[in-house]
Design an enzyme around this catalytic site. Structure first.
Site, short mmCIF file in Angstrom:
data_model
loop_
_atom_site.label_atom_id
_atom_site.label_comp_id
_atom_site.label_asym_id
_atom_site.label_seq_id
_atom_site.Cartn_x
_atom_site.Cartn_y
_atom_site.Cartn_z
N ALA A 15 -1.61 53.07 -9.77
CA ALA A 15 -0.28 52.87 -9.21
C ALA A 15 0.39 53.93 -8.10
CB ALA A 15 0.25 51.70 -9.81
N TYR A 152 14.89 63.56 -17.62
CA TYR A 152 14.15 63.17 -16.55
C TYR A 152 14.00 64.52 -15.06
CZ TYR A 152 12.11 61.05 -12.03
OH TYR A 152 11.47 61.33 -10.90
N VAL A 185 11.77 56.02 -3.51
CA VAL A 185 10.87 55.74 -3.01
C VAL A 185 10.51 54.55 -3.50
CG1 VAL A 185 8.77 55.49 -2.72
CG2 VAL A 185 9.97 58.17 -3.19
N GLY A 187 8.72 50.53 -3.96
CA GLY A 187 7.64 49.58 -4.00
C GLY A 187 6.69 50.67 -4.76
N THR A 188 7.03 50.75 -5.57
CA THR A 188 5.88 52.02 -6.34
C THR A 188 6.26 51.26 -7.95
OG1 THR A 188 7.60 53.66 -7.22
CG2 THR A 188 6.26 54.16 -4.67
C1 8X3 Z 1 13.28 60.45 -8.46
C2 8X3 Z 1 14.14 60.52 -7.03
O1 8X3 Z 1 16.16 59.22 -5.90
O2 8X3 Z 1 15.38 58.31 -8.03
O3 8X3 Z 1 11.94 60.87 -8.92
O4 8X3 Z 1 16.31 59.85 -8.40
S1 8X3 Z 1 15.38 59.10 -7.04
#
Ligand code: 8X3
Length: 254
Positions: A15, A152, A185, A187-188
């Site tokens: 996906a 994250y 991004v 749509g993922t």
């Molecule tokens: C996620 C990018 O902009 O949602 O890897 O932090 S953001």
């Protein structure tokens, strides 16, 4: 070696970025090992793309399974030229003091440990062949802090530094390393996962915006891989035009 002649191993291929990257390389005529946990989605992708795509069920968190899968690839797909370490996720956007420890563990296990498992399994073959390319999926969250980005962002900072350190270790081997660091991004399914399946909350993140697409990210990966063999793209950082930087926050007592 042209992209068409390469064998590409993509994690998290069922996906999002992974599926877009798999489709993009397959469209170039490359052989693609498409690895993911979800067998159903993988089977559908393989059916869509034909015999040059090998679906492989794999949980990147399982170091032993990673080693076994990489060591037992069928001859046609055995010499991996490009490893795309894409499997990864964000869970939660709560401040650290309220975040779920399980979410943190899951991000560390996938974004950090899964990525090093694959890298460690694939590198010896690349070094032996004197060529190869590790392309990691980092994030702007690994460079720029934001509220709730805690673990994250830290996992993506790990990916950034690990990518640069790999370059040092691989000096003189001919093996290339790139870290692709996208911003927002759409749509993922990224935000749906981050918000534990809350589709409305996820939709709100992108409301009224034109975010990057998975295809934009796939194009960056393909471009980095397609550079002449003497060129190493260290880092690609890309954001949608609608996303930029805000001022530092100042807490005032009154
Ligand atoms: C996620 C990018 O902009 O949602 O890897 O932090 S953001």
């Amino acid at each position: 070696m042209t992209t068409q002649q390469k064998t590409v191993f993509v994690t998290g291929a069922s996906a999002g970025f992974g599926a877009a990257i798999t489709r993009r390389f397959a469209a170039e005529g490359a052989l693609v090992v498409a690895a993911a946990r979800s067998e159903d989605k993988l089977a559908a992708l393989a059916k869509e793309l034909g015999e040059n795509v090998l679906p492989v069920r794999l949980d990147v968190q399982d170091a032993e399974a990673v080693k076994n899968v990489v060591g037992a690839l069928p001859a046609k797909f055995a010499q991996v030229d490009v490893l795309v370490n894409n499997a990864g996720l964000a869970k939660g956007l709560e401040p650290a003091q309220r975040a779920e420890l399980d979410d943190w563990d899951q991000m560390i296990d996938t974004n950090v440990k899964g990525l090093v498992h694959l890298t460690r399994a694939v590198l010896p073959g690349m070094v032996e062949r004197g060529r190869g390319h590790v392309i990691n999926l980092g994030s702007i969250a690994g460079t720029y802090p934001y509220p709730g980005g805690n673990v994250y962002g830290a996992t993506k900072a790990f990916v950034h530094q690990f990518s640069l350190n790999l370059r040092s270790d691989l000096h003189g081997t001919g093996v290339r390393v790139t870290n692709v660091e996208p911003g927002m991004v759409g749509g993922t399914g990224f935000s749906v996962t981050r918000f534990g399946g809350d589709q409305d909350k996820a939709d709100n993140v992108y409301k009224g915006t034109t975010p990057l697409t998975a295809e934009d990210v796939a194009e960056s990966v393909l471009w980095a891989a397609g550079q002449p063999e003497h060129v190493n793209i260290n880092v690609i950082e890309l954001m949608p035009v609608v996303q930029s930087f805000s001022p530092l926050q100042i807490f005032r007592e009154s």
